[in-house]
Design an enzyme around this catalytic site. Structure first.
Site, PDB file in Angstrom:
ATOM      1  N   HIS A 136       1.085 -17.775  28.386  1.00 23.05           N
ATOM      2  CA  HIS A 136       1.989 -18.810  27.905  1.00 23.05           C
ATOM      3  C   HIS A 136       2.758 -19.346  29.102  1.00 23.05           C
ATOM      4  CE1 HIS A 136       2.227 -17.192  23.495  1.00 23.05           C
ATOM      5  NE2 HIS A 136       1.123 -17.898  23.727  1.00 23.05           N
ATOM      6  N   GLU A 151       4.152 -23.900  25.315  1.00 18.75           N
ATOM      7  CA  GLU A 151       4.884 -23.773  24.051  1.00 18.75           C
ATOM      8  C   GLU A 151       6.218 -24.520  24.163  1.00 18.75           C
ATOM      9  OE1 GLU A 151       3.745 -19.533  22.149  1.00 18.75           O
ATOM     10  OE2 GLU A 151       5.021 -19.451  23.923  1.00 18.75           O
ATOM     11  N   ASP A 194      15.548 -16.384  25.384  1.00 21.20           N
ATOM     12  CA  ASP A 194      14.208 -16.871  25.046  1.00 21.20           C
ATOM     13  C   ASP A 194      14.306 -18.352  24.700  1.00 21.20           C
ATOM     14  OD1 ASP A 194      11.662 -17.365  24.202  1.00 21.20           O
ATOM     15  OD2 ASP A 194      11.682 -15.979  22.510  1.00 21.20           O
ATOM     16  N   HIS A 230       4.032 -10.782  18.658  1.00 23.14           N
ATOM     17  CA  HIS A 230       5.181 -10.129  19.272  1.00 23.14           C
ATOM     18  C   HIS A 230       5.207  -8.665  18.826  1.00 23.14           C
ATOM     19  CE1 HIS A 230       7.576 -14.130  19.845  1.00 23.14           C
ATOM     20  NE2 HIS A 230       6.394 -14.135  20.433  1.00 23.14           N
ATOM     21  N   TYR A 243       6.466 -15.172  13.188  1.00 17.67           N
ATOM     22  CA  TYR A 243       7.632 -14.531  13.813  1.00 17.67           C
ATOM     23  C   TYR A 243       8.320 -13.557  12.858  1.00 17.67           C
ATOM     24  CZ  TYR A 243       7.261 -18.191  17.374  1.00 17.67           C
ATOM     25  OH  TYR A 243       6.816 -19.021  18.369  1.00 17.67           O
ATOM     26  N   GLU A 261       2.250  -9.763  23.064  1.00 15.41           N
ATOM     27  CA  GLU A 261       2.946 -10.667  23.982  1.00 15.41           C
ATOM     28  C   GLU A 261       4.245 -10.035  24.485  1.00 15.41           C
ATOM     29  OE1 GLU A 261       5.106 -15.080  23.970  1.00 15.41           O
ATOM     30  OE2 GLU A 261       3.943 -14.408  22.229  1.00 15.41           O
ATOM     31  N   HIS A 264      -1.100 -17.926  16.653  1.00 17.64           N
ATOM     32  CA  HIS A 264       0.118 -17.141  16.891  1.00 17.64           C
ATOM     33  C   HIS A 264       0.576 -16.598  15.546  1.00 17.64           C
ATOM     34  CE1 HIS A 264       3.936 -15.711  18.266  1.00 17.64           C
ATOM     35  NE2 HIS A 264       3.776 -16.217  19.471  1.00 17.64           N
ATOM     36  N   HIS A 310      12.590 -22.002  26.034  1.00 18.41           N
ATOM     37  CA  HIS A 310      11.571 -22.614  26.874  1.00 18.41           C
ATOM     38  C   HIS A 310      12.032 -23.968  27.405  1.00 18.41           C
ATOM     39  CE1 HIS A 310       8.288 -20.228  24.460  1.00 18.41           C
ATOM     40  NE2 HIS A 310       9.159 -19.448  25.078  1.00 18.41           N
ATOM     41  N   ASP A 367       3.711 -14.164  28.920  1.00 19.93           N
ATOM     42  CA  ASP A 367       4.574 -15.343  28.796  1.00 19.93           C
ATOM     43  C   ASP A 367       5.503 -15.427  30.003  1.00 19.93           C
ATOM     44  OD1 ASP A 367       7.054 -16.871  28.036  1.00 19.93           O
ATOM     45  OD2 ASP A 367       5.932 -17.173  26.188  1.00 19.93           O
ATOM     46  N   HIS A 397       9.390 -15.562  29.109  1.00 18.74           N
ATOM     47  CA  HIS A 397       9.843 -14.256  28.631  1.00 18.74           C
ATOM     48  C   HIS A 397       9.948 -13.257  29.781  1.00 18.74           C
ATOM     49  CE1 HIS A 397       8.130 -15.167  24.340  1.00 18.74           C
ATOM     50  NE2 HIS A 397       9.110 -15.976  24.699  1.00 18.74           N
ATOM     51  N   ARG A 399       7.193 -19.422   8.667  1.00 13.29           N
ATOM     52  CA  ARG A 399       8.527 -19.058   8.153  1.00 13.29           C
ATOM     53  C   ARG A 399       8.463 -18.447   6.770  1.00 13.29           C
ATOM     54  NH1 ARG A 399       9.238 -23.959  10.803  1.00 13.29           N
ATOM     55  NH2 ARG A 399      10.688 -23.893  12.572  1.00 13.29           N
TER      56      ARG A 399
END
Length: 291
Positions: A215, A260, A228, A111, A74, A148, A71, A230, A182, A185, A41
Site C-alpha cells: 500500500h 489508498e 493512520d 488488519h 474494518y 497488513e 480488502h 493517508h 503499508d 502505517h 461498514r
C-alpha cells in the site's frame, strides 16, 4: 541487467457493483486494483450472485491480466477477547473468502486486529486461532490472506512488524497467509521508510518471501505519530524521496503497489498519484504496458 516491473494501481469504489471498480481503475490508468467486495461498514452481506460474478469476470477480461485484491471489512477484529465479536469477525472473514472465491479474487488484505485490553501474547494467540477458524469455515483452498501492518494506534496489533510473523507462526494454515506492507502505517508506527537504509531495516522485520502487496500512501502524521492518515504521494511526511526508495527497492519489485488515498468521483487524484509514482521509477527499471 534484467529489469523488473513496477505495477501501480489503486483502491476503487465498487458502488453500483463490483464490476464498476474495474471500470474505475481502467479510467484512472492503473495496472492493479483493490476493492471492497461488499459494504465494509456492515456485518452482513449477501453472497455473490452468478450475474455479479459474470459481470466482474467480463470486466476483468476486458481490462487485462492485472492483479486484484479485496480488502476485508474494518469491522473484523480477530484478536478480540469477547466471544461475540470474535465469532462475528471469524464469520465475516470466512464470508469474504467465499465472496472472493466466487469472484476469482486471489488476495484478501486483513488488519490483524486489536488487543482491546488484553495482553499481546494472548491477542496474537486469538488472532491466529480465529484466522484458522475462518480459513477452515471457508472450506477448501482459496484466496491468500495478507496480514497488513498497522500504524500501531490504540491497542492494534501490527505496528510492531514482528507481530505479523508471530500470528503466521501460530497458524495451522501458514501456506494460506501472506503480507501486505503499508508505507503510511509503517512510518506512523516509527519505521523510517524515507531512505533505502530505513526501508531495509523495516522490511528485515518481515518475511520478505510472504510479501504480495504494497500500500503506497504518504503520511499526514510525523514519524512515530501512530496516526493512520493517508496523504497524496510526495505531499506528506514521507515525501518524494521516500517513495523513490519504495518504488525502486529490489524486495518490492514486481509487487502490486496500491494507492489508498482520497479521490473525488472524477478520479483525478488517482491519476495524479499514479503519475507521481511512475515518475520516481529509476532509469533501467520498467513498468508493464498499460491497457
Amino acid at each position: 541487467m534484467k529489469t523488473q516491473q513496477r505495477i501501480f494501481g489503486a483502491h476503487e469504489s465498487a458502488a453500483g457493483g463490483v464490476a464498476r471498480a474495474v471500470e474505475r481503475i481502467r479510467a484512472a490508468g492503473g495496472d492493479a486494483l483493490q476493492l471492497f467486495t461488499r459494504n465494509q461498514r456492515q456485518w452482513e452481506a449477501p453472497p455473490v450472485s452468478p450475474g455479479e460474478a459474470q459481470a466482474f469476470a467480463r470486466a476483468l477480461e476486458d481490462w487485462g491480466p492485472h492483479p486484484v485484491a479485496s480488502h476485508a471489512s474494518y469491522l473484523i477484529n480477530l484478536a478480540a477477547p469477547g466471544e461475540e465479536l470474535s465469532a462475528r469477525s471469524t464469520a465475516a472473514l470466512a464470508a469474504e473468502l467465499e465472496r472472493c472465491r466466487a469472484l476469482g479474487i486471489g488476495l484478501v488484505v486483513l488488519h490483524p486486529g486489536a488487543r482491546t485490553g488484553s495482553g499481546t501474547e494472548e491477542a496474537l494467540d486469538r488472532a491466529a486461532a480465529s484466522l484458522d477458524a475462518a480459513l477452515e469455515a471457508a472450506d477448501g483452498e482459496g484466496p491468500l490472506v495478507l496480514l497488513e501492518n498497522t500504524a500501531g494506534q490504540g491497542s492494534t496489533l501490527g505496528g510492531d512488524l514482528g507481530e505479523l510473523g508471530a500470528i503466521i507462526e501460530r497458524s495451522r494454515h501458514a501456506h494460506r497467509l501472506g503480507l501486505c506492507f503499508d508505507t503510511c502505517h509503517a512510518f506512523a508506527a516509527g519505521h523510517d521508510v524515507r531512505s533505502p537504509q530505513g526501508l531495509d531495516a523495516a522490511l528485515a522485520r518481515l518475511d520478505a518471501s510472504r510479501l504480495r502487496l504494497v500500500h503506497v500512501n504518504d503520511s499526514k502524521g510525523a514519524l512515530g505519530s501512530r496516526l493512520d492518515r493517508h496523504e497524496h504521494i510526495g505531499q506528506g511526511a514521507i515525501g518524494q524521496g521516500g517513495f523513490a526508495a519504495v518504488v525502486n527497492h529490489p524486495l518490492l519489485a514486481g509487487l502490486p503497489m496500491i494507492l489508498e488515498t482520497h479521490k473525488e468521483k472524477d478520479l483525478e487524484e488517482d491519476r495524479m498519484n499514479l503519475a507521481a509514482l511512475r515518475a520516481l521509477v529509476a532509469p533501467g527499471r520498467r513498468e508493464p504496458k498499460r491497457s
